[in-house]
Design a protein around this motif. Structure first.
Motif, PDB file in Angstrom:
ATOM      1  N   TYR A 365       0.835  -1.204   0.000  1.00 44.18           N
ATOM      2  CA  TYR A 365       0.000   0.000   0.000  1.00 44.18           C
ATOM      3  C   TYR A 365       0.870   1.255   0.000  1.00 44.18           C
ATOM      4  CZ  TYR A 365      -3.140   3.566   1.830  1.00 44.18           C
ATOM      5  OH  TYR A 365      -3.842   4.711   2.016  1.00 44.18           O
ATOM      6  N   GLN A 376      -5.271   6.466  -1.550  1.00 42.57           N
ATOM      7  CA  GLN A 376      -5.547   6.578  -0.113  1.00 42.57           C
ATOM      8  C   GLN A 376      -7.011   6.275   0.179  1.00 42.57           C
ATOM      9  OE1 GLN A 376      -3.664  10.166   1.899  1.00 42.57           O
ATOM     10  NE2 GLN A 376      -3.319  10.633  -0.254  1.00 42.57           N
ATOM     11  N   LEU A 377      -7.868   6.551  -0.821  1.00 45.04           N
ATOM     12  CA  LEU A 377      -9.299   6.315  -0.632  1.00 45.04           C
ATOM     13  C   LEU A 377      -9.593   4.845  -0.328  1.00 45.04           C
ATOM     14  CD1 LEU A 377     -10.673   8.478  -3.573  1.00 45.04           C
ATOM     15  CD2 LEU A 377     -10.959   8.927  -1.143  1.00 45.04           C
ATOM     16  N   PHE A 378      -8.683   3.964  -0.760  1.00 43.68           N
ATOM     17  CA  PHE A 378      -8.935   2.532  -0.568  1.00 43.68           C
ATOM     18  C   PHE A 378      -8.162   1.964   0.611  1.00 43.68           C
ATOM     19  CE2 PHE A 378      -9.518   3.533  -5.071  1.00 43.68           C
ATOM     20  CZ  PHE A 378     -10.851   3.188  -5.196  1.00 43.68           C
ATOM     21  N   PHE A 379      -7.698   2.863   1.499  1.00 46.45           N
ATOM     22  CA  PHE A 379      -6.946   2.415   2.669  1.00 46.45           C
ATOM     23  C   PHE A 379      -7.763   1.407   3.475  1.00 46.45           C
ATOM     24  CE2 PHE A 379      -5.759   3.111   7.191  1.00 46.45           C
ATOM     25  CZ  PHE A 379      -4.476   2.585   7.092  1.00 46.45           C
ATOM     26  N   GLU A 380      -7.145   0.281   3.810  1.00 45.68           N
ATOM     27  CA  GLU A 380      -7.771  -0.774   4.610  1.00 45.68           C
ATOM     28  C   GLU A 380      -9.007  -1.363   3.945  1.00 45.68           C
ATOM     29  OE1 GLU A 380      -6.725  -2.211   7.491  1.00 45.68           O
ATOM     30  OE2 GLU A 380      -4.871  -1.075   7.388  1.00 45.68           O
ATOM     31  N   SER A 381      -9.152  -1.163   2.645  1.00 48.19           N
ATOM     32  CA  SER A 381     -10.260  -1.832   1.962  1.00 48.19           C
ATOM     33  C   SER A 381      -9.931  -3.323   1.888  1.00 48.19           C
ATOM     34  CB  SER A 381     -10.440  -1.259   0.561  1.00 48.19           C
ATOM     35  OG  SER A 381      -9.326  -1.612  -0.240  1.00 48.19           O
ATOM     36  N   PRO A 382     -10.948  -4.189   1.783  1.00 47.09           N
ATOM     37  CA  PRO A 382     -10.673  -5.636   1.784  1.00 47.09           C
ATOM     38  C   PRO A 382      -9.676  -6.044   0.711  1.00 47.09           C
ATOM     39  CG  PRO A 382     -13.016  -5.223   2.010  1.00 47.09           C
ATOM     40  CD  PRO A 382     -12.379  -3.895   1.754  1.00 47.09           C
ATOM     41  N   SER A 383      -9.826  -5.498  -0.507  1.00 44.50           N
ATOM     42  CA  SER A 383      -8.935  -5.933  -1.584  1.00 44.50           C
ATOM     43  C   SER A 383      -7.497  -5.496  -1.330  1.00 44.50           C
ATOM     44  CB  SER A 383      -9.423  -5.378  -2.922  1.00 44.50           C
ATOM     45  OG  SER A 383      -9.603  -3.991  -2.812  1.00 44.50           O
ATOM     46  N   LEU A 384      -7.298  -4.230  -0.882  1.00 48.15           N
ATOM     47  CA  LEU A 384      -5.932  -3.767  -0.634  1.00 48.15           C
ATOM     48  C   LEU A 384      -5.308  -4.502   0.546  1.00 48.15           C
ATOM     49  CD1 LEU A 384      -5.532   0.087  -1.153  1.00 48.15           C
ATOM     50  CD2 LEU A 384      -4.444  -1.782  -2.351  1.00 48.15           C
ATOM     51  N   SER A 385      -6.125  -4.787   1.571  1.00 46.00           N
ATOM     52  CA  SER A 385      -5.610  -5.530   2.728  1.00 46.00           C
ATOM     53  C   SER A 385      -5.137  -6.907   2.303  1.00 46.00           C
ATOM     54  CB  SER A 385      -6.693  -5.664   3.813  1.00 46.00           C
ATOM     55  OG  SER A 385      -7.062  -4.395   4.259  1.00 46.00           O
TER      56      SER A 385
END
Lengths: 450, 151
Positions: A365, A376-385
């Motif tokens: 990330y 940054q908008l996808f921080f800690e989103s399931p896919s990025l995690s």
């Protein structure tokens, strides 16, 4: 009859309460302060009455002006209230207020120093729109135990610093309280300054160092500003034991170092900022024993930072621990000892306090938002995690950003005022009470035969 | 009949929109803007500069020295640069930097301490020097060879 008494009592009460809120206005002096200065012998002490004196005044000989608690020099921001062009001038216990005929397009300082060696400002209160003290070409300046207040919240970015010094040497700035100004303390082309025990709040930068050398600071509190400490194009700087917390402006930094050399930050508290520590294009930065806690990003680096040394710092519970180009070679240690990283799973087999597993910056990330900030908008989103976890389990291209000797435990206590024991006792007491109450009730009702 | 016309009109509108060039106008400076080079907030608006790119986006700077550092650091992207603007120190209006006049003096405080301030016209620059008593006039070509680390 009873109602009349009540009304009289209420009126008396209101009158007394209002009376407490009415401030005694300082009477306006008929004495011309400039005349007093002109008539004084060099080295003389002028004692001001508890009155208002009109500025501007000009001091061109050694003098000491001592104020009563209510001695006020009134000025405008269209010209300096006090202009000093002499050695050995001291101002003590005076209020300088630039509050008449405010022109928001004029930012003249309250006190202007030029060639004013051994100037001393003590126990004074200055309200200004421009700089409170603007000094150039002066040596051995003491600014101690004063209070500086920016006058207009809407215009703080148009004003300048509370203490603003150019091309001067040996400045001693200590025990000042500064609020609502552009920069608390701004030093430009200064050599040898000590900045200690000052408090700067609700301003742009706590301390702003530019083109300066041999600057040290300790035990300062810089809270609720945009940046706590800004060091640019400077060298030989040391700041230790400072509180650089709660710079929570969207672009807030605890410490920002840009194009500077030989900067040491020791045992500072750098907590709850948007960015804890930012370094860009630096040489020989030494971070040692600092606590970097609860920031949105703990440490950010940009461009090349040569001979960076980090040791015994505690990076704890930052949302992102680090952010920077993780494909370059950068050692986050000092060659012998590293830092505590709460995001790192330590393994200290030989109990020497150092983890046998190095801390490597490989966060997917982090690398992603280095190049595309909108992610940054996808921080800690399931896919990025999920992708981040996979990249940690099976690292592909591992860069050279690494702490080779991470600590297994934090080096410093969390926060200066660690009251965890008191908190624990409090929680224990509440738990005991919550247990005791139903127990007593149960025994009571059973005894009564319910 | 009218419904039949709607579809081609919509397509024509879309086509015209696609052909529209990105604006070369300068962007306003907002409280949240920071200099892309030095990361300082752009609060001293009268010293601000910006480069508007071909796609209409802008890189903003708190000091003209930062703009020239950007031109130097990112020279490989120079074909993307459309117009460079400076804020006039006198009028606080944007102008094309290539056509401006500049005053340099160590005595002039600027956000990054470069001592160069921007004016839209030579008359404004000369008026500043006359009233302040400091500075020398430079043109855009002088800035290309200016020593930005001169003090």
């Amino acid at each position: 009859m009873k109602g009349t008494k009540l009304i009289i009592f209420s009126l008396i009460t209101i009158t007394v309460l209002l009376g407490f809120n009415i401030k005694a206005e300082a009477s306006h002096s008929n004495t011309n302060l400039q005349q007093l200065i002109n008539n004084a012998e060099p080295g003389e002490i002028i004692e001001l009455e508890a009155e208002e004196y009109d500025g501007p005044v000009f001091i061109d000989k050694p003098l000491t002006i001592v104020g009563d608690d209510n001695s006020v020099i009134m000025g405008t921001n269209e010209e300096p209230a006090v202009t000093i062009s002499s050695e050995d001038v001291a101002i003590k216990g005076v209020t300088i207020r630039q509050s008449i005929n405010i022109d928001v397009n004029a930012y003249e300082p309250a006190i202007l120093l030029t060639d004013a060696d051994r100037f001393n400002l003590m126990n004074s209160h200055i309200e200004s729109l421009g700089s409170a003290v603007l000094g150039t070409d002066s040596v051995d300046i003491h600014i101690e135990d004063n209070e500086f207040v920016g006058m207009d919240v809407e215009n703080i970015f148009k004003g300048l610093a509370a203490v603003e010094l150019y091309k001067s040497n040996q400045a001693f700035i200590s025990n000042n309280k500064i609020n609502n100004v552009t920069d608390g303390i701004y030093v430009h082309s200064i050599s040898d300054a000590q900045i200690n025990n000052n408090e700067v709040t609700h301003s742009r930068y706590g301390v702003h160092v530019m083109f300066s050398s041999n600057i040290s600071g300790s035990s300062n509190t810089f809270n609720h500003n945009i940046n706590g400490l800004m060091i640019m194009d400077s060298s030989d700087i040391t700041f230790s034991n400072n509180d650089l917390s709660d710079q929570y402006n969207w672009n807030g930094f605890g410490v920002m170092m840009y194009r500077s050399q030989d900067v040491t930050l020791e045992t500072n508290e750098i907590n709850r900022n948007v960015v804890g520590v930012y370094i860009e294009d630096t040489d020989r930065i030494n971070l040692q024993g600092n606590t970097v806690l609860g920031n949105q990003i703990g440490l950010v680096w940009e461009k090349e930072n040569r001979d960076l040394s980090l040791s015994r710092n505690s990076f704890i519970s930052n949302i992102l621990t680090t952010l920077g180009d993780s494909t370059t070679e950068l050692f986050l240690d000092n060659g012998e000892v590293g830092n505590y990283w709460s995001s790192h799973t330590a393994m200290d087999v030989d109990s020497d306090g150092l983890s046998e597993l190095p801390h490597t910056v490989t966060n997917f990330y982090t690398g992603l938002i280095s190049h595309k900030k909108e992610f940054q908008l996808f921080f800690e989103s399931p896919s990025l995690s999920l992708i981040s976890s996979i990249s940690n389990w099976y690292p592909g291209e591992v860069g050279g950003v690494i702490d080779r000797f991470p600590l297994s435990q934090p080096h410093t206590q969390l926060g200066k005022n660690d009251n965890s024991f008191a908190v624990s006792v409090g929680y224990l007491s509440i738990a005991v009470i919550l247990l005791c109450v139903p127990t007593v009730l149960i025994f009571y009702f059973r005894k009564k035969g319910y | 009949m009218r419904k039949k016309l709607l579809v081609p009109i919509a397509f024509l509108g879309l086509a015209l929109t696609a052909c529209q060039n990105a604006s070369a106008d300068p962007h306003d400076i907002h409280d949240v803007d920071t200099c892309i080079i030095c990361n300082m907030g752009i609060h001293n608006v009268q010293a601000a500069t910006q480069i508007v790119m071909k796609d209409g986006s802008a890189e903003k700077f708190d000091d003209i020295g930062c703009l020239f550092q950007y031109l130097n650091d990112y020279s490989e992207n120079s074909e993307e640069f459309l117009v460079s603007y400076g804020m006039s120190y006198a009028t606080q209006e944007w102008f094309d930097l290539n056509e401006g006049a500049f005053v340099y003096s160590e005595e002039i405080p600027t956000p990054m301490g470069n001592g160069v301030i921007n004016f839209e016209t030579l008359e404004e620059a000369e008026r500043y020097i006359e009233s302040s008593g400091v500075g020398e006039v430079l043109n855009y070509d002088d800035l290309l060879t200016h020593d930005w680390n001169s003090f």
